[in-house]
Design a protein around this motif. Structure first.
Motif, PDB file in Angstrom:
ATOM      1  N   LYS A  71      43.860 -18.541  33.320  1.00  0.00           N
ATOM      2  CA  LYS A  71      44.690 -18.558  34.535  1.00  0.00           C
ATOM      3  C   LYS A  71      45.178 -17.154  34.881  1.00  0.00           C
ATOM      4  O   LYS A  71      45.215 -16.779  36.049  1.00  0.00           O
ATOM      5  CB  LYS A  71      45.863 -19.524  34.371  1.00  0.00           C
ATOM      6  CG  LYS A  71      45.451 -20.974  34.478  1.00  0.00           C
ATOM      7  CD  LYS A  71      46.648 -21.905  34.405  1.00  0.00           C
ATOM      8  CE  LYS A  71      46.236 -23.339  34.664  1.00  0.00           C
ATOM      9  NZ  LYS A  71      47.374 -24.260  34.677  1.00  0.00           N
ATOM     10  N   LYS A  72      45.530 -16.362  33.864  1.00  0.00           N
ATOM     11  CA  LYS A  72      45.955 -14.975  34.111  1.00  0.00           C
ATOM     12  C   LYS A  72      44.811 -14.157  34.702  1.00  0.00           C
ATOM     13  O   LYS A  72      45.010 -13.371  35.628  1.00  0.00           O
ATOM     14  CB  LYS A  72      46.449 -14.326  32.818  1.00  0.00           C
ATOM     15  CG  LYS A  72      47.810 -14.787  32.379  1.00  0.00           C
ATOM     16  CD  LYS A  72      48.216 -14.131  31.076  1.00  0.00           C
ATOM     17  CE  LYS A  72      49.510 -14.719  30.554  1.00  0.00           C
ATOM     18  NZ  LYS A  72      49.879 -14.193  29.243  1.00  0.00           N
ATOM     19  N   GLY A 126      36.310 -32.462  34.479  1.00  0.00           N
ATOM     20  CA  GLY A 126      37.684 -32.163  34.856  1.00  0.00           C
ATOM     21  C   GLY A 126      38.370 -31.073  34.065  1.00  0.00           C
ATOM     22  O   GLY A 126      39.581 -30.948  34.128  1.00  0.00           O
ATOM     23  N   SER A 127      37.624 -30.264  33.336  1.00  0.00           N
ATOM     24  CA  SER A 127      38.271 -29.142  32.646  1.00  0.00           C
ATOM     25  C   SER A 127      38.425 -27.989  33.642  1.00  0.00           C
ATOM     26  O   SER A 127      37.731 -27.929  34.660  1.00  0.00           O
ATOM     27  CB  SER A 127      37.451 -28.706  31.427  1.00  0.00           C
ATOM     28  OG  SER A 127      36.171 -28.277  31.813  1.00  0.00           O
ATOM     29  N   LEU A 128      39.336 -27.090  33.363  1.00  0.00           N
ATOM     30  CA  LEU A 128      39.637 -25.993  34.285  1.00  0.00           C
ATOM     31  C   LEU A 128      38.395 -25.156  34.587  1.00  0.00           C
ATOM     32  O   LEU A 128      38.135 -24.821  35.744  1.00  0.00           O
ATOM     33  CB  LEU A 128      40.744 -25.107  33.705  1.00  0.00           C
ATOM     34  CG  LEU A 128      41.251 -23.998  34.622  1.00  0.00           C
ATOM     35  CD1 LEU A 128      41.902 -24.586  35.868  1.00  0.00           C
ATOM     36  CD2 LEU A 128      42.235 -23.109  33.873  1.00  0.00           C
ATOM     37  N   ASP A 129      37.610 -24.861  33.552  1.00  0.00           N
ATOM     38  CA  ASP A 129      36.423 -24.024  33.754  1.00  0.00           C
ATOM     39  C   ASP A 129      35.334 -24.733  34.551  1.00  0.00           C
ATOM     40  O   ASP A 129      34.498 -24.081  35.172  1.00  0.00           O
ATOM     41  CB  ASP A 129      35.865 -23.535  32.412  1.00  0.00           C
ATOM     42  CG  ASP A 129      35.556 -24.652  31.438  1.00  0.00           C
ATOM     43  OD1 ASP A 129      36.354 -25.594  31.343  1.00  0.00           O
ATOM     44  OD2 ASP A 129      34.519 -24.582  30.757  1.00  0.00           O
ATOM     45  N   ALA A 160      47.111 -29.831  38.578  1.00  0.00           N
ATOM     46  CA  ALA A 160      47.771 -28.560  38.250  1.00  0.00           C
ATOM     47  C   ALA A 160      47.741 -28.268  36.747  1.00  0.00           C
ATOM     48  O   ALA A 160      47.970 -27.135  36.336  1.00  0.00           O
ATOM     49  CB  ALA A 160      49.211 -28.564  38.749  1.00  0.00           C
ATOM     50  N   GLY A 161      47.417 -29.279  35.940  1.00  0.00           N
ATOM     51  CA  GLY A 161      47.458 -29.101  34.491  1.00  0.00           C
ATOM     52  C   GLY A 161      46.105 -29.114  33.808  1.00  0.00           C
ATOM     53  O   GLY A 161      46.028 -29.346  32.603  1.00  0.00           O
ATOM     54  N   LEU A 162      45.041 -28.855  34.563  1.00  0.00           N
ATOM     55  CA  LEU A 162      43.710 -28.831  33.940  1.00  0.00           C
ATOM     56  C   LEU A 162      43.657 -27.744  32.872  1.00  0.00           C
ATOM     57  O   LEU A 162      44.240 -26.676  33.037  1.00  0.00           O
ATOM     58  CB  LEU A 162      42.629 -28.578  34.992  1.00  0.00           C
ATOM     59  CG  LEU A 162      42.517 -29.598  36.128  1.00  0.00           C
ATOM     60  CD1 LEU A 162      41.392 -29.197  37.074  1.00  0.00           C
ATOM     61  CD2 LEU A 162      42.305 -31.002  35.594  1.00  0.00           C
ATOM     62  N   ARG A 163      42.947 -28.031  31.795  1.00  0.00           N
ATOM     63  CA  ARG A 163      42.854 -27.073  30.685  1.00  0.00           C
ATOM     64  C   ARG A 163      41.418 -26.652  30.441  1.00  0.00           C
ATOM     65  O   ARG A 163      40.475 -27.358  30.767  1.00  0.00           O
ATOM     66  CB  ARG A 163      43.409 -27.697  29.409  1.00  0.00           C
ATOM     67  CG  ARG A 163      44.891 -27.914  29.458  1.00  0.00           C
ATOM     68  CD  ARG A 163      45.382 -28.351  28.124  1.00  0.00           C
ATOM     69  NE  ARG A 163      46.822 -28.487  28.136  1.00  0.00           N
ATOM     70  CZ  ARG A 163      47.517 -28.978  27.149  1.00  0.00           C
ATOM     71  NH1 ARG A 163      46.908 -29.394  26.057  1.00  0.00           N
ATOM     72  NH2 ARG A 163      48.826 -29.064  27.221  1.00  0.00           N
ATOM     73  N   PRO A 181      43.069 -18.686  43.827  1.00  0.00           N
ATOM     74  CA  PRO A 181      44.167 -19.661  43.840  1.00  0.00           C
ATOM     75  C   PRO A 181      44.031 -20.719  42.745  1.00  0.00           C
ATOM     76  O   PRO A 181      42.933 -20.962  42.242  1.00  0.00           O
ATOM     77  CB  PRO A 181      44.061 -20.310  45.226  1.00  0.00           C
ATOM     78  CG  PRO A 181      42.701 -20.023  45.710  1.00  0.00           C
ATOM     79  CD  PRO A 181      42.204 -18.798  45.002  1.00  0.00           C
ATOM     80  N   ASP A 182      45.162 -21.338  42.397  1.00  0.00           N
ATOM     81  CA  ASP A 182      45.099 -22.432  41.435  1.00  0.00           C
ATOM     82  C   ASP A 182      44.405 -23.625  42.099  1.00  0.00           C
ATOM     83  O   ASP A 182      44.133 -23.621  43.303  1.00  0.00           O
ATOM     84  CB  ASP A 182      46.481 -22.780  40.890  1.00  0.00           C
ATOM     85  CG  ASP A 182      47.455 -23.303  41.945  1.00  0.00           C
ATOM     86  OD1 ASP A 182      47.035 -23.635  43.081  1.00  0.00           O
ATOM     87  OD2 ASP A 182      48.652 -23.386  41.634  1.00  0.00           O
ATOM     88  N   VAL A 183      44.113 -24.645  41.333  1.00  0.00           N
ATOM     89  CA  VAL A 183      43.313 -25.771  41.825  1.00  0.00           C
ATOM     90  C   VAL A 183      43.950 -26.461  43.033  1.00  0.00           C
ATOM     91  O   VAL A 183      43.275 -26.647  44.053  1.00  0.00           O
ATOM     92  CB  VAL A 183      42.989 -26.766  40.686  1.00  0.00           C
ATOM     93  CG1 VAL A 183      42.372 -28.054  41.225  1.00  0.00           C
ATOM     94  CG2 VAL A 183      42.048 -26.110  39.669  1.00  0.00           C
TER      95      VAL A 183
END
Length: 151
Positions: free
Chosen positions: A84-85, A11-14, A51-54, A93-95
């Motif tokens: 994210k940038k 569940g991490s953003l990457d 929306a807050g994955l890191r 797009p975001d998740v």
């Protein structure tokens, strides 16, 4: 029709993007897509967390950041912001939006029953596009006849 299924377990953003990007690419060329979210991968479809994955800065050797530096408070926030940038510049797009795109394209998304029970999640806690909460054997029945990729 060809079929491919992705098991999204982190569940991490990457780790959220590989399954989403590959699933979208497969749909773009007409391949049937199933995404199965399990364990920490449930964060990707959890309305409160998606929306807050890191980005994980500790224990991520590809970051090129020593563990000590990665553990500095706020380092994960900074690294996440930078990622994210970069994604935004590439028009990725975001998740939550990516999940919407996949649903609109016809991809099927499923949550793992064991993980949902473990994290006390119900269908209403998950992205609207999640078809159902199913067991692992049910997922394998759905995925039968196609490739399965574990992420």
């Amino acid at each position: 029709m060809e079929k491919i299924s992705f098991i999204c377990s982190k569940g991490s953003l990457d780790m959220a993007y590989p399954g989403l990007i590959m699933g979208n690419a497969a749909r773009m060329v007409g391949i049937e897509v199933n995404l199965f979210f399990t364990f920490w991968g449930m964060d990707i479809i959890n309305k409160k967390k998606m929306a807050g994955l890191r980005l994980a800065t500790v224990g991520n050797p590809s970051m090129g950041v020593p563990t000590l530096v990665g553990s500095i408070p706020g380092m994960d926030v900074f690294a996440t912001s930078q990622m994210k940038k970069s994604l935004e510049k590439l028009d990725v797009p975001d998740v939550p939006e990516f999940l919407d795109t996949l649903c609109d394209a016809g991809a099927k998304m499923y949550a793992c029953a064991l993980a949902a029970e473990m994290f006390e999640l119900k269908k209403e806690n998950l992205h609207e596009g999640v078809e159902d909460i199913i067991t692992a054997p049910e997922f394998f029945e759905i995925a039968d006849g196609g490739s399965i990729i574990f992420i």
